[in-house]
Write a protein that holds these residues in place. Structure first.
Motif, PDB file in Angstrom:
ATOM      1  N   ALA A   1      23.778 -41.303 -39.998  1.00 31.31           N
ATOM      2  CA  ALA A   1      23.273 -42.544 -39.897  1.00 31.31           C
ATOM      3  C   ALA A   1      24.346 -43.228 -40.899  1.00 31.31           C
ATOM      4  N   SER A   2      24.303 -44.836 -40.759  1.00 33.55           N
ATOM      5  CA  SER A   2      25.246 -45.228 -41.940  1.00 33.55           C
ATOM      6  C   SER A   2      24.739 -46.771 -41.789  1.00 33.55           C
ATOM      7  N   THR A   3      25.375 -47.486 -42.813  1.00 32.37           N
ATOM      8  CA  THR A   3      24.942 -49.095 -42.746  1.00 32.37           C
ATOM      9  C   THR A   3      26.057 -49.567 -41.591  1.00 32.37           C
TER      10      THR A   3
ATOM     11  N   ASN B   1      16.929 -46.312 -43.555  1.00 34.90           N
ATOM     12  CA  ASN B   1      15.816 -45.854 -44.070  1.00 34.90           C
ATOM     13  C   ASN B   1      15.416 -44.461 -44.255  1.00 34.90           C
ATOM     14  N   ASP B   2      15.844 -43.599 -43.123  1.00 34.51           N
ATOM     15  CA  ASP B   2      15.474 -42.297 -43.244  1.00 34.51           C
ATOM     16  C   ASP B   2      16.416 -41.415 -44.201  1.00 34.51           C
TER      17      ASP B   2
ATOM     18  N   THR C   1       6.618 -50.159 -48.025  1.00 34.81           N
ATOM     19  CA  THR C   1       7.817 -51.349 -47.786  1.00 34.81           C
ATOM     20  C   THR C   1       8.855 -50.700 -48.625  1.00 34.81           C
ATOM     21  N   ILE C   2       9.947 -50.563 -47.964  1.00 34.85           N
ATOM     22  CA  ILE C   2      11.459 -50.099 -48.343  1.00 34.85           C
ATOM     23  C   ILE C   2      12.338 -51.469 -48.544  1.00 34.85           C
TER      24      ILE C   2
ATOM     25  N   LYS D   1      10.608 -36.556 -50.659  1.00 32.50           N
ATOM     26  CA  LYS D   1      11.747 -37.205 -50.888  1.00 32.50           C
ATOM     27  C   LYS D   1      13.185 -36.613 -50.338  1.00 32.50           C
ATOM     28  N   ASN D   2      12.910 -35.495 -49.903  1.00 28.65           N
ATOM     29  CA  ASN D   2      13.927 -34.868 -49.224  1.00 28.65           C
ATOM     30  C   ASN D   2      13.911 -34.630 -47.823  1.00 28.65           C
ATOM     31  N   PRO D   3      13.990 -35.800 -46.894  1.00 30.95           N
ATOM     32  CA  PRO D   3      13.739 -35.596 -45.414  1.00 30.95           C
ATOM     33  C   PRO D   3      14.691 -34.703 -44.740  1.00 30.95           C
TER      34      PRO D   3
END
Length: 601
Positions: free
Chosen positions: A344-346, A367-368, A385-386, A467-469
């Motif tokens: 994924a990216s911005t 977010n992921d 909330t992120i 914290k490490n998905p």
């Protein structure tokens, strides 16, 4: 004329000797047909896998299957006019299939409408023609991707290799689940043809390749269509990690950049200019009738969802009011491990000159990337909330420059051995990072809906090293307990799986020294799981939400420069893990996929 680097040549030579036949489809990691340097054409761009240092293995990470040496002698010549079989990991030679084998296994449309009728197309154009004339009445859609597709011609001429390849699909519509999918190089190069076709009768995919006999010189006159296996073989001990399944880890169609803005793909967000591809490609009818990756995304999602729905249905049986579950350990693997990976990216281009308006700041980090938000918030409805994070354009650009970020075409080299070309900066869209896969998320939601797993159990698993998905050794180690839970039941809406799994974890944790619950990161895998699992049912959700919010607030409270540095370094670490993690690393075969940098890997 560009040449293949020494390391690549050695790998190609070994590949010719071993003929492991490894290949991927609908990913950015297609294995090349073994070609000599003189035969390599810039329009095909297929390369043998780079030699990548393996990730240090721990006992809790499933070991990669040992490659089975393929014989290079004593293979009978292929027989024209016949369908052959070569399943990497099982077969040592390409051999004709019997009528019984064909009838039992090849009931997908590519087989029934083409191959089983004695039609053996030997090029992209021939396949297009035969599918069109088959009477299947399927709609064709054309897609194009390439890691170098957006590199300007001021850096590399249009004729230089950009790792371009076509994906063609046939289905009832461009966005429906595809019945036939073809991967091939553009420019009328038929050196590599691979097809996946959906067997609706058996509810699985068949994989095909157009290839030569093991050990024989590869040219169009020596190639035959070969059945390379089907979906269940992705998890079979002999074939797991071999051939098509070194990238199709779950035996389904894949697309690494499965979500907007589809970095590297021709799409509504970023077209691949005809001026950026070889002239022969730009003049092709397929190129002139491209569909956007936004359509392929829907077709791919539909494809793997249909497969998994059928897969789960076969493993959930109602017997007089009791639901009996089988292959539970394989279900749980989608939570304890990353069975595959997406990127994924911005939505912001890395280069300010490409943004609209020009020089826009960088925002919209997936977010992921921070945690598995798609599972924890979207699926489990947790509340946290992120906060939006933005990098100022000048800060981002300077960071890339200071740390020497660049895309390097090292699959091909100049006569002096240096990379063929390189471009300063990062991927076309900023912050291109590995994230948990859509496949794993879909299985999670299906198990939740079927009441196989409870929300509390899912949260207890995912909060281990949360914290490490991706690429979590701790969470992966929980699979050892899943392997002990192969069957289960659901009675009166209550599944036996969560308690049985938790009891096995408790038995091991009982002998472990106490740890500080205020610093769970230092606790063992078992202790982290049990911390959430042992909370009262009316308290676990609040506790989990607070832990997540504390972590997110720590990031948000950093200064702008500290936050930029921390997240950029974490992105580099994740990319490095992707390039070295067992099995997952097979999804990278082209050097242009990810940027190089002088930051520690």
């Amino acid at each position: 004329m560009p040449k293949i680097g020494l390391a690549k040549f050695v790998i190609l030579t070994l590949f010719i000797l071993c003929l492991s036949g490894s290949s991927c489809f609908l990913s950015h990691a297609f294995q090349a047909q073994a070609l000599t340097i003189a035969q390599k054409q810039t329009t095909s761009d297929f390369q043998s896998r780079s030699s990548i240092e393996k990730h240090p293995k721990v006992l809790t990470i499933p070991q990669e299957p040992t490659l089975i040496a393929q014989k290079t002698a004593n293979c009978a010549p292929v027989e024209s006019g016949k369908i052959h079989r070569f399943i990497d990991g099982m077969d040592s030679c390409v051999a004709p299939m019997t009528e019984q084998e064909i009838g039992e296994n090849l009931n997908d449309p590519f087989a029934t409408a083409i191959l089983r009728k004695g039609i053996f197309p030997d090029s992209v154009d021939a396949i297009v023609t035969e599918v069109s004339n088959s009477g299947l009445n399927l709609q064709q859609a054309n897609y194009l991707l390439g890691e170098g597709s957006q590199i300007p011609t001021t850096v590399a001429s249009r004729e230089e290799p950009r790792n371009l390849r076509y994906v063609l699909t046939w289905g009832t519509s461009p966005t429906s689940s595809a019945q036939i999918l073809l991967n091939a190089p553009p420019g009328r190069d038929s050196s590599f043809l691979q097809v996946i076709s959906w067997n609706a009768q058996a509810k699985k995919y068949n994989f095909y390749e157009f290839r030569a006999q093991v050990g024989e010189t590869d040219n169009i006159s020596t190639r035959v269509w070969v059945w390379a296996g089907d979906s269940p073989m992705a998890h079979a001990p002999q074939t797991m990690g071999h051939g098509c399944f070194d990238c199709h880890h779950n035996g389904v169609v894949i697309m690494k950049e499965l979500a907007f803005p589809w970095n590297n793909w021709h799409s509504q967000r970023a077209i691949i200019s005809p001026l950026n591809v070889p002239l022969a490609v730009a003049q092709e009818q397929i190129f002139q009738n491209l569909n956007g990756a936004e359509n392929l995304e829907r077709a791919i999602r539909s494809g793997f969802q249909i497969y998994y729905q059928n897969w789960l249905r076969d493993r959930i049986k109602n017997e007089e009011g009791t639901i009996r579950l089988t292959d539970v350990s394989e279900m749980l693997r989608h939570l304890t491990t990353n069975t595959t990976i997406n990127f994924a990216s911005t939505n912001i281009e890395s280069k300010g000159e490409n943004t609209s308006p020009a020089n826009s700041d960088i925002s919209g980090i997936p977010n992921d990337f921070f945690l598995w938000d798609s599972a924890l918030k979207t699926a489990l409805n947790l509340n946290y909330t992120i906060e939006p994070i933005k990098f100022k354009r000048n800060d981002y650009d300077n960071y890339l420059k200071i740390h020497n970020f660049k895309l390097v075409q090292s699959d091909f080299t100049k006569p002096d051995g240096s990379p063929l070309y390189e471009e300063n900066g990062s991927t076309y869209f900023a912050f291109f990072v590995p994230v948990p896969s859509a496949e794993d998320l879909f299985i999670l939601t299906q198990m939740r809906s079927a009441k196989i797993l409870t929300d509390k159990f899912i949260a207890a698993l995912l909060m281990v090293d949360f914290k490490n998905p991706v690429f979590s050794e701790k969470r992966t180690s929980l699979q050892q307990y899943a392997e002990q839970v192969t069957t289960g039941t659901i009675m009166n809406g209550v599944s036996s799986i969560p308690d049985e799994f938790a009891n096995k974890v408790k038995a091991v944790a009982a002998s472990q020294p106490d740890c500080d619950p205020a610093n769970l990161d230092t606790c063992s895998t078992e202790q982290q799981f049990l911390f959430t699992w042992n909370l009262p049912d009316d308290q676990w959700k609040t506790s989990v939400q607070q832990r997540i919010q504390t972590y997110l607030d720590e990031i948000n409270n950093l200064s702008e420069s500290e936050r930029l540095d921390r997240l950029m370094r974490l992105a580099v670490k994740r990319r490095s893990q992707f390039q070295s993690w067992p099995t997952i690393k097979n999804l990278q075969e082209f050097s242009l996929l990810l940027p190089q940098t002088d930051l520690p890997q």
